[in-house]
Design an enzyme around this catalytic site. Structure first.
Site, PDB file in Angstrom:
ATOM      1  N   GLY A 169      77.184   9.848  27.641  1.00  0.00           N
ATOM      2  CA  GLY A 169      76.528  10.214  28.893  1.00  0.00           C
ATOM      3  C   GLY A 169      76.612  11.720  29.063  1.00  0.00           C
ATOM      4  O   GLY A 169      77.185  12.220  30.028  1.00  0.00           O
ATOM      5  N   GLY A 170      76.027  12.437  28.100  1.00  0.00           N
ATOM      6  CA  GLY A 170      76.229  13.885  28.041  1.00  0.00           C
ATOM      7  C   GLY A 170      74.998  14.721  28.342  1.00  0.00           C
ATOM      8  O   GLY A 170      74.918  15.880  27.915  1.00  0.00           O
TER       9      GLY A 170
ATOM     10  N   GLY B  84      73.861  16.291  34.980  1.00  0.00           N
ATOM     11  CA  GLY B  84      74.997  15.953  35.829  1.00  0.00           C
ATOM     12  C   GLY B  84      76.336  16.407  35.246  1.00  0.00           C
ATOM     13  O   GLY B  84      76.425  17.435  34.545  1.00  0.00           O
ATOM     14  N   ILE B  85      77.357  15.641  35.534  1.00  0.00           N
ATOM     15  CA  ILE B  85      78.714  16.005  35.122  1.00  0.00           C
ATOM     16  C   ILE B  85      78.842  15.990  33.595  1.00  0.00           C
ATOM     17  O   ILE B  85      79.415  16.919  32.993  1.00  0.00           O
ATOM     18  CB  ILE B  85      79.721  15.042  35.789  1.00  0.00           C
ATOM     19  CG1 ILE B  85      79.787  15.332  37.304  1.00  0.00           C
ATOM     20  CG2 ILE B  85      81.105  15.151  35.146  1.00  0.00           C
ATOM     21  CD1 ILE B  85      80.548  14.293  38.122  1.00  0.00           C
ATOM     22  N   GLY B  86      78.288  14.959  32.950  1.00  0.00           N
ATOM     23  CA  GLY B  86      78.395  14.859  31.484  1.00  0.00           C
ATOM     24  C   GLY B  86      77.705  16.000  30.777  1.00  0.00           C
ATOM     25  O   GLY B  86      78.211  16.513  29.766  1.00  0.00           O
TER      26      GLY B  86
ATOM     27  N   SER C  80      86.950   8.372  39.211  1.00  0.00           N
ATOM     28  CA  SER C  80      86.472   8.786  40.541  1.00  0.00           C
ATOM     29  C   SER C  80      87.627   8.620  41.515  1.00  0.00           C
ATOM     30  O   SER C  80      88.455   7.712  41.349  1.00  0.00           O
ATOM     31  CB  SER C  80      85.305   7.906  40.986  1.00  0.00           C
ATOM     32  OG  SER C  80      85.020   8.127  42.355  1.00  0.00           O
TER      33      SER C  80
ATOM     34  N   TYR D 127      82.040  -0.572  42.609  1.00  0.00           N
ATOM     35  CA  TYR D 127      82.175   0.732  41.929  1.00  0.00           C
ATOM     36  C   TYR D 127      83.653   1.175  41.909  1.00  0.00           C
ATOM     37  O   TYR D 127      84.187   1.556  40.864  1.00  0.00           O
ATOM     38  CB  TYR D 127      81.314   1.772  42.655  1.00  0.00           C
ATOM     39  CG  TYR D 127      81.441   3.175  42.121  1.00  0.00           C
ATOM     40  CD1 TYR D 127      80.934   3.518  40.872  1.00  0.00           C
ATOM     41  CD2 TYR D 127      82.064   4.186  42.880  1.00  0.00           C
ATOM     42  CE1 TYR D 127      81.043   4.811  40.385  1.00  0.00           C
ATOM     43  CE2 TYR D 127      82.169   5.479  42.407  1.00  0.00           C
ATOM     44  CZ  TYR D 127      81.662   5.792  41.159  1.00  0.00           C
ATOM     45  OH  TYR D 127      81.774   7.073  40.683  1.00  0.00           O
TER      46      TYR D 127
HETATM   47  N1  LIG Z   1      78.475  12.682  41.478  1.00  0.00           N
HETATM   48  C1  LIG Z   1      79.547  12.257  42.092  1.00  0.00           C
HETATM   49  O1  LIG Z   1      79.718  12.477  43.315  1.00  0.00           O
HETATM   50  C2  LIG Z   1      80.630  11.532  41.337  1.00  0.00           C
HETATM   51  C3  LIG Z   1      81.858  11.317  41.985  1.00  0.00           C
HETATM   52  C4  LIG Z   1      82.861  10.652  41.320  1.00  0.00           C
HETATM   53  C5  LIG Z   1      82.662  10.211  40.034  1.00  0.00           C
HETATM   54  N2  LIG Z   1      81.465  10.423  39.416  1.00  0.00           N
HETATM   55  C6  LIG Z   1      81.327   9.904  38.067  1.00  0.00           C
HETATM   56  O2  LIG Z   1      80.830  10.910  37.213  1.00  0.00           O
HETATM   57  C7  LIG Z   1      80.068  10.321  36.160  1.00  0.00           C
HETATM   58  C8  LIG Z   1      78.736  11.040  36.023  1.00  0.00           C
HETATM   59  O3  LIG Z   1      78.045  10.958  37.229  1.00  0.00           O
HETATM   60  P1  LIG Z   1      76.952  12.033  37.693  1.00  0.00           P
HETATM   61  O4  LIG Z   1      77.246  12.342  39.105  1.00  0.00           O
HETATM   62  O5  LIG Z   1      76.838  13.138  36.709  1.00  0.00           O
HETATM   63  O6  LIG Z   1      75.668  11.101  37.700  1.00  0.00           O
HETATM   64  P2  LIG Z   1      74.268  11.163  36.957  1.00  0.00           P
HETATM   65  O7  LIG Z   1      73.754  12.552  36.926  1.00  0.00           O
HETATM   66  O8  LIG Z   1      73.479  10.093  37.619  1.00  0.00           O
HETATM   67  O9  LIG Z   1      74.658  10.723  35.470  1.00  0.00           O
HETATM   68  C9  LIG Z   1      74.937   9.400  35.187  1.00  0.00           C
HETATM   69  C10 LIG Z   1      75.317   9.227  33.725  1.00  0.00           C
HETATM   70  O10 LIG Z   1      75.440   7.837  33.448  1.00  0.00           O
HETATM   71  C11 LIG Z   1      74.454   7.424  32.511  1.00  0.00           C
HETATM   72  N3  LIG Z   1      73.822   6.187  32.984  1.00  0.00           N
HETATM   73  C12 LIG Z   1      73.381   5.935  34.240  1.00  0.00           C
HETATM   74  N4  LIG Z   1      72.856   4.696  34.302  1.00  0.00           N
HETATM   75  C13 LIG Z   1      72.963   4.178  33.061  1.00  0.00           C
HETATM   76  C14 LIG Z   1      72.627   2.921  32.509  1.00  0.00           C
HETATM   77  N5  LIG Z   1      72.073   1.948  33.244  1.00  0.00           N
HETATM   78  N6  LIG Z   1      72.874   2.696  31.215  1.00  0.00           N
HETATM   79  C15 LIG Z   1      73.445   3.669  30.457  1.00  0.00           C
HETATM   80  N7  LIG Z   1      73.810   4.891  30.929  1.00  0.00           N
HETATM   81  C16 LIG Z   1      73.563   5.127  32.210  1.00  0.00           C
HETATM   82  C17 LIG Z   1      73.430   8.532  32.436  1.00  0.00           C
HETATM   83  O11 LIG Z   1      72.927   8.541  31.140  1.00  0.00           O
HETATM   84  P3  LIG Z   1      71.382   8.768  30.781  1.00  0.00           P
HETATM   85  O12 LIG Z   1      71.262  10.197  30.370  1.00  0.00           O
HETATM   86  O13 LIG Z   1      71.180   7.825  29.644  1.00  0.00           O
HETATM   87  O14 LIG Z   1      70.572   8.441  32.003  1.00  0.00           O
HETATM   88  C18 LIG Z   1      74.291   9.760  32.767  1.00  0.00           C
HETATM   89  O15 LIG Z   1      74.971  10.199  31.616  1.00  0.00           O
HETATM   90  C19 LIG Z   1      79.980   8.829  36.476  1.00  0.00           C
HETATM   91  O16 LIG Z   1      80.932   8.120  35.729  1.00  0.00           O
HETATM   92  C20 LIG Z   1      80.315   8.777  37.956  1.00  0.00           C
HETATM   93  O17 LIG Z   1      80.856   7.535  38.333  1.00  0.00           O
HETATM   94  C21 LIG Z   1      80.454  11.068  40.039  1.00  0.00           C
END
Ligand SMILES: NC(=O)c1ccc[n+]([C@@H]2O[C@H](COP(=O)([O-])OP(=O)(O)OC[C@H]3O[C@@H](n4cnc5c(N)ncnc54)[C@H](OP(=O)(O)O)[C@@H]3O)[C@@H](O)[C@H]2O)c1
Length: 241
Positions: free
Chosen positions: A13-14, A17-19, A135, A148
């Site tokens: 997931g790179g 966003g965060i990745g 998280s 979640y």
């Molecule tokens: N943003 C926040 O406030 C927050 C807070 C706490 C924890 N987090 C954690 O941080 C991590 C990244 O979140 P983010 O905020 O950067 O969100 P994001 O921009 O929505 O990124 C989500 C990531 O998950 C993958 N993903 C989403 N749906 C998927 C699916 N159905 N099947 C396979 N891969 C999928 C995406 O990959 P693709 O490139 O393939 O779409 C992307 O790498 C998550 O684990 C989230 O729980 C986020």
């Protein structure tokens, strides 16, 4: 010398966003980074002192993940650093939870994370590092995010067990636990919900993806050589004070 000079890193997931921020930071710090996504083509760029290689993989598909790690193994020979970042967060109170919501969330956030870690550790030399993106939802009971939060509590638990199991190989396992962070995931929330959340953060703002990447870099690198089984919150104090 850069912090991750010569290291082979994988970010599940790179992209974006965060990745995406983690993958770019690790490459800038000298690593060759394999970053997976369901989106876009495969490509490779030199970035800072390292390299970033995009690979088309659905992180929720355990068979596809296994093939991806086989390809990394034959191309790079090993994985020194693994980050599992892919995760979804959907709103559903106890009344509203349906099986498909439960399965989708656990399949990606827990099942896929487990099998990614299993595949990576099979080709990880002694001294490697695993960073799981959890998280602060693992420790607070945010209404509507019960499933979640439970997935992220599972991630926290895996880190404790795997840290113990992998300690004889000096492989460290830690969790970086973001609070509300300005990414596409958070953009999906209403303006009202975002304002309400921000009020709960002592530092008075949401986090940035690059701030989570800094914490992930610390946990991935030798800078944290005596830290394992831990969770590092990056939440502006939200779940800490
Ligand atoms: N943003 C926040 O406030 C927050 C807070 C706490 C924890 N987090 C954690 O941080 C991590 C990244 O979140 P983010 O905020 O950067 O969100 P994001 O921009 O929505 O990124 C989500 C990531 O998950 C993958 N993903 C989403 N749906 C998927 C699916 N159905 N099947 C396979 N891969 C999928 C995406 O990959 P693709 O490139 O393939 O779409 C992307 O790498 C998550 O684990 C989230 O729980 C986020």
């Amino acid at each position: 010398m850069s912090t991750l000079s010569g290291k082979i890193a994988v970010v599940i997931g790179g992209h974006g966003g965060i990745g995406g921020a983690i993958a770019e930071r690790f490459a800038a710090e000298g690593a060759t980074v394999y970053a997976t996504s369901r989106r876009g083509d495969e490509w490779a760029v030199e970035l800072g002192a390292g390299k970033l290689r995009a690979r088309h993989v659905d992180a929720a598909d355990v068979t596809a993940l296994a093939s991806f790690f086989e390809a990394v193994s034959s191309e790079a020979g090993r994985v020194d650093v693994l980050v599992v970042n892919a995760g979804i967060s959907e709103f559903a109170t106890l009344d509203d939870v349906r099986e498909d919501h439960f399965d989708r969330t656990f399949d990606l956030n827990v099942r896929a994370l487990l099998f990614a870690a299993q595949a990576a550790t099979a080709i990880m030399p002694d001294g490697g590092s695993i960073v799981l993106v959890g998280s602060i939802a693992d420790a607070i009971g945010t209404q509507g995010y019960g499933v979640y939060g439970a997935t992220k509590a599972a991630v926290r638990s895996f880190a404790r067990t795997w840290a113990n199991e992998l300690a004889p190989r000096n492989i460290r396992v830690n969790v970086v636990a973001p609070g509300p962070t300005d990414t596409a995931m958070m953009a999906a929330a209403s303006e009202e919900a975002r304002k309400a959340l921000t009020k709960l953060i002592p530092l008075g703002r949401m986090g940035r993806a690059d701030e989570v990447a800094s914490a992930a870099l610390f946990l991935a690198s030798g800078q944290s050589s005596f830290i394992t089984g831990a969770e590092l919150p990056v939440d502006g104090g939200m779940a800490q004070v």
